[in-house]
Each structure stands twice: as structure tokens, then as C-alpha cells.
Design a protein around this motif. Structure first.
Motif, PDB file in Angstrom:
ATOM      1  N   THR A  12       0.659  -1.103  -0.143  1.00  0.00           N
ATOM      2  CA  THR A  12       0.091  -0.048   0.032  1.00  0.00           C
ATOM      3  C   THR A  12       0.741   1.244  -0.107  1.00  0.00           C
ATOM      4  O   THR A  12       0.243   2.591  -0.102  1.00  0.00           O
ATOM      5  CB  THR A  12      -0.804  -0.060   1.115  1.00  0.00           C
ATOM      6  N   GLY A  13       2.072   1.227   0.109  1.00  0.00           N
ATOM      7  CA  GLY A  13       3.029   2.278   0.215  1.00  0.00           C
ATOM      8  C   GLY A  13       3.636   2.469  -1.323  1.00  0.00           C
ATOM      9  O   GLY A  13       3.159   2.084  -2.259  1.00  0.00           O
ATOM     10  N   ALA A  14       4.493   3.582  -1.321  1.00  0.00           N
ATOM     11  CA  ALA A  14       4.672   4.203  -2.719  1.00  0.00           C
ATOM     12  C   ALA A  14       5.465   3.116  -3.328  1.00  0.00           C
ATOM     13  O   ALA A  14       5.206   2.554  -4.883  1.00  0.00           O
ATOM     14  CB  ALA A  14       5.628   5.476  -2.596  1.00  0.00           C
ATOM     15  N   GLN A  15       6.489   2.354  -2.744  1.00  0.00           N
ATOM     16  CA  GLN A  15       7.488   1.483  -3.834  1.00  0.00           C
ATOM     17  C   GLN A  15       6.581   0.280  -3.672  1.00  0.00           C
ATOM     18  O   GLN A  15       6.726  -0.389  -4.874  1.00  0.00           O
ATOM     19  CB  GLN A  15       8.611   1.002  -2.694  1.00  0.00           C
ATOM     20  N   GLY A  16       6.076  -0.428  -2.617  1.00  0.00           N
ATOM     21  CA  GLY A  16       5.378  -1.766  -2.848  1.00  0.00           C
ATOM     22  C   GLY A  16       4.022  -1.524  -4.052  1.00  0.00           C
ATOM     23  O   GLY A  16       4.068  -2.414  -4.688  1.00  0.00           O
ATOM     24  N   ASN A  38      -5.143  -2.315   7.217  1.00  0.00           N
ATOM     25  CA  ASN A  38      -6.341  -1.707   7.004  1.00  0.00           C
ATOM     26  C   ASN A  38      -6.933  -1.732   5.528  1.00  0.00           C
ATOM     27  O   ASN A  38      -7.014  -0.846   5.095  1.00  0.00           O
ATOM     28  CB  ASN A  38      -6.442  -0.129   7.429  1.00  0.00           C
ATOM     29  N   PRO A  39      -7.088  -3.013   5.137  1.00  0.00           N
ATOM     30  CA  PRO A  39      -7.727  -3.135   3.858  1.00  0.00           C
ATOM     31  C   PRO A  39      -8.950  -2.565   3.433  1.00  0.00           C
ATOM     32  O   PRO A  39      -9.190  -2.365   2.282  1.00  0.00           O
ATOM     33  CB  PRO A  39      -7.792  -4.717   3.552  1.00  0.00           C
ATOM     34  N   ASP A  40      -9.726  -2.200   4.414  1.00  0.00           N
ATOM     35  CA  ASP A  40     -11.192  -1.660   4.144  1.00  0.00           C
ATOM     36  C   ASP A  40     -11.212  -0.185   4.226  1.00  0.00           C
ATOM     37  O   ASP A  40     -12.240   0.391   4.144  1.00  0.00           O
ATOM     38  CB  ASP A  40     -12.164  -2.411   4.972  1.00  0.00           C
ATOM     39  N   LYS A  45      -8.684   1.694  -0.398  1.00  0.00           N
ATOM     40  CA  LYS A  45      -9.573   1.632  -1.399  1.00  0.00           C
ATOM     41  C   LYS A  45      -9.365   2.233  -2.798  1.00  0.00           C
ATOM     42  O   LYS A  45      -9.386   2.052  -3.842  1.00  0.00           O
ATOM     43  CB  LYS A  45     -10.999   1.887  -1.174  1.00  0.00           C
ATOM     44  N   GLU A  46      -9.080   3.661  -2.444  1.00  0.00           N
ATOM     45  CA  GLU A  46      -8.827   4.563  -3.376  1.00  0.00           C
ATOM     46  C   GLU A  46      -7.295   4.242  -4.020  1.00  0.00           C
ATOM     47  O   GLU A  46      -7.442   4.150  -5.454  1.00  0.00           O
ATOM     48  CB  GLU A  46      -8.381   6.092  -2.869  1.00  0.00           C
ATOM     49  N   VAL A  54      -6.460  -7.310  -7.423  1.00  0.00           N
ATOM     50  CA  VAL A  54      -5.521  -7.320  -6.605  1.00  0.00           C
ATOM     51  C   VAL A  54      -6.289  -7.758  -5.242  1.00  0.00           C
ATOM     52  O   VAL A  54      -7.126  -7.351  -4.850  1.00  0.00           O
ATOM     53  CB  VAL A  54      -4.702  -6.075  -6.322  1.00  0.00           C
ATOM     54  N   GLU A  55      -5.873  -8.871  -4.703  1.00  0.00           N
ATOM     55  CA  GLU A  55      -6.438  -9.426  -3.273  1.00  0.00           C
ATOM     56  C   GLU A  55      -5.685  -8.652  -2.201  1.00  0.00           C
ATOM     57  O   GLU A  55      -4.502  -8.770  -2.017  1.00  0.00           O
ATOM     58  CB  GLU A  55      -6.174 -10.991  -3.221  1.00  0.00           C
ATOM     59  N   LEU A  56      -6.620  -8.053  -1.237  1.00  0.00           N
ATOM     60  CA  LEU A  56      -6.083  -7.421  -0.065  1.00  0.00           C
ATOM     61  C   LEU A  56      -6.509  -8.467   0.970  1.00  0.00           C
ATOM     62  O   LEU A  56      -7.635  -8.872   1.088  1.00  0.00           O
ATOM     63  CB  LEU A  56      -6.755  -6.014   0.098  1.00  0.00           C
TER      64      LEU A  56
END
Length: 351
Positions: A12-16, A38-40, A45-46, A54-56
Motif C-alpha cells: 500500500t506504500g509508494a514502492q510496494g 487496514n484493507p477496508d 480502496k482509493e 489485487v487481493e487485499l
């Protein structure tokens, strides 16, 4: 043939997220799973609104049970722990323990660890290069480098290390954001002297990670010392001015002066440790590596090899054109967004 699944830790970060995009947009795409605290959340989500495939899954790189669950039925894992959330001991322990857990997953074949140059080791452990967010990862790299690949005769899991560097995107929303003078001039007030910053664009980072997963045997037990380009402060200002058509200049300043004008200098560098080392203290030990051109002088990067691996390697000029950056700030880094550090806070006025 079924697509191979990659777990991206730090996705969820810039590199990842750049790695996620490279994996799912490849000619022969991978299936991607992302570990998120916090996948929800609306922010997550944005971020993934254009990537519904992609599975979260919920979890944290410090919650090893959740890591083990997320690794199930994966072919590979990209591990990018966050040294701005945890401290050095945590990051070292997380990297080691995740590797140990990965070796117990029957389907796993490729462990790729995202590291940063171990400046302490490169400088014979000189304390002035002891920035916490770099050396924690460097110690994990050293641990892996002492292993065979696979680490055990009964294992089929190989390891690789991708060493990255400061993002070009830090120029938009990070420690390199220029000040703005009254006449609109972009003023890069940096404690860099005549030194070089070993920049890495996020697009290139994704491309290098993809290359490693596509070439498992080639990178088994090896480290890719990656960069997009080296740039001086003067080159940054001159290139921005020429490409974006704005006035820009570079001013060399002392490290303490840079710290004194940093709006978030007194914030903890690791958000989970509010009484720990501050951002200002940490980055005071980070700038000397660039000002003294440690990586360039050590010859740790081969730009011709980078271009061979990634023919679309971005120069500073390429990146400015493609990002349409004109020297104005905006939020691009997840840690800054989470910490409430706005673009307005970062882009100071220059005299």
C-alpha cells in the motif's frame, strides 16, 4: 497455465504499489496479494480502485501469524518493511523472521527483500552515517548474504535482494521539496554540497522487482544494486528549469540549517515509537552519505547494466517530463499522508 501468486508486503506504500502495478501489468502478469493493516480503509480502496484483481488481506509485517497466513499458496513474496513505522531492532527482526517463516511454506519459490544501502558498513561503521531507516534494512541484507540460496538442502526457496535508493518522487512530496521564492523560483536548499543523490524512480523500482521475479534462477542468492540516475543539486535545478520552463536554483546549506527549516523535524522517525529518534536526528545522519558521494565513489552502481535490465530506465529529464513535475509539492508518500504532512507544510517560502 495458472498465474503465479506474489505476496507484496508493503504494497500500500509508494514502492510496494509500484511493484504491484509492474506485476499485474506485465505481459505475462502475476496474481498479486497485498498485506495491509487496514484493507477496508478509504485510502487503500482509493489506491487500488483501478486494480480490482489485487487481493487485499488484513495483517502487518510485525504480526507474523498474519504473514504466515498471507503466504499460503504463494509462489513469491516481495518484502518491503517500513522503517518509518517501526524502529531498527523491529525492522531487523521482521526481515529475519519473515524469511524464516517463508522457508516453511511449501509453495514458495522466490523471496525478494527490498533493502537500502548499508551506509554504516560501506564507511567502516562511521556513526555519522547511522541513519536508522537505512541501516536496519542493511543488516537484514547482510544476514541473507550469509545464507546459501536455497538456505537449506531440503528447501526450494531462493532469495534475492533488491537495493533501491531515494525516490525521485521525494522531490514532489518528501525531503527534497524545493522552497518557493517570491518571484516563483524553485529553490533547492539542500545540504548536498557537490555530492550526488542516487535516485530511483518508482516506475523503475517496479520494473527491477518484476525482472527479478521473471528471472528467478539468475537472481538466486544475488543482490541487484539498482538506481535510475545520480544527480547533483545543481543538476536537479537546471534540469527542472530546462524541462518544465520554470526558474530554479540550488543552494547548498548546512545539515543543521536544513533540519531547522524542516516542518516535521521534531516528529519521531518511527511512528510506533514517539519517544525515539526524531526525523531531524535521523536525516542528519543520512545526508552525509550523499554529500560525500559514498555510493558513486564506491562504484556500487553500474548504469549500463541497469539499462540492460530495464531498457526504459528513466533519467531525471525523462522522469520530469513523464511526471509533469514543475517544482510544486503534493502528497505522494503514504507515510506523509498518514502523518498529516500536507504539501503546504512541505513547500516553504524562500527569501
Amino acid at each position: 497455465m495458472a498465474q503465479k501468486r506474489i505476496l507484496v508486503i508493503g504494497g500500500t506504500g509508494a514502492q510496494g504499489f509500484a511493484v504491484v502495478k509492474a506485476l499485474v501489468e506485465a505481459k505475462d502478469p502475476f496474481t498479486v496479494r497485498v498485506l495491509s493493516r487496514n484493507p477496508d480503509s478509504e485510502g487503500v480502496k482509493e489506491t487500488f480502485k483501478d486494480y480490482p484483481q489485487v487481493e487485499l488481506v488484513k495483517g502487518s509485517f510485525m504480526d507474523f501469524d498474519s504473514v504466515e497466513r498471507a503466504l499460503q499458496d504463494c509462489y513469491g513474496v516481495f518484502v518491503n518493511t517500513d522503517g518509518f513505522t517501526v524502529n531498527e531492532p523491529d525492522e531487523l527482526w521482521a526481515g529475519v523472521r519473515i524469511f524464516e517463516i517463508a522457508n516453511t511454506i511449501p509453495t514458495l519459490r522466490h523471496f525478494v527483500y527490498s533493502s537500502i544501502d548499508y551506509y554504516l558498513r560501506l564507511t567502516n561503521f562511521d556513526h555519522k552515517y547511522a541513519a536508522h531507516h537505512t541501516n536496519g534494512k542493511g543488516r537484514v541484507h547482510t544476514y541473507l548474504d550469509g545464507m546459501t540460496s536455497p538456505a537449506h538442502p531440503g528447501s526450494k526457496l531462493v532469495w534475492s535482494v533488491l537495493i533501491t535508493g531515494p525516490y525521485n518522487e521525494d522531490l514532489i512530496g518528501g525531503p527534497y521539496v524545493p522552497h518557493i521564492a517570491a518571484d516563483g523560483t524553485r529553490v533547492f536548499r539542500l545540504p548536498l554540497g557537490d555530492g550526488y543523490i542516487p535516485f530511483m524512480t518508482l516506475q523503475d523500482c517496479g520494473a527491477f522487482a518484476l525482472h527479478m521475479f521473471q528471472n528467478r534462477e539468475e537472481w538466486s542468492g544475488k543482490t541487484l544494486l539498482a538506481t535510475s540516475h545520480f544527480s547533483t543539486g545543481k543538476e536537479i535545478a537546471e534540469t527542472l528549469s530546462r524541462v518544465a520552463g520554470v526558474k530554479a536554483r540550488y543552494e547548498n546549506i548546512a545539515v543543521q540549517e536544513w533540519v531547522d527549516t524542516l516542518p516535521y523535524a521534531d516528529a519521531p522517525v518511527s511512528s510506533m515509537y514517539p519517544d525515539g529518534i526524531t526525523v531531524g536526528q535521523n536525516f542528519s545522519m543520512w545526508w552525509p552519505g550523499f554529500a560525500n558521494s559514498i555510493l558513486k565513489n564506491e562504484g556500487t552502481r553500474d548504469l549500463a547494466e541497469m539499462k540492460r535490465i530495464n531498457p526504459n530506465l528513466q533519467s531525471l529529464e525523462d522522469w520530469i517530463r513523464e511526471s509533469k513535475w514543475d517544482g510544486t509539492a503534493r502528497q505522494v508518500l503514504k507515510g506523509f499522508k498518514d502523518g498529516g504532512i500536507t504539501a503546504e507544510m512541505q513547500q516553504l517560502k524562500a527569501e
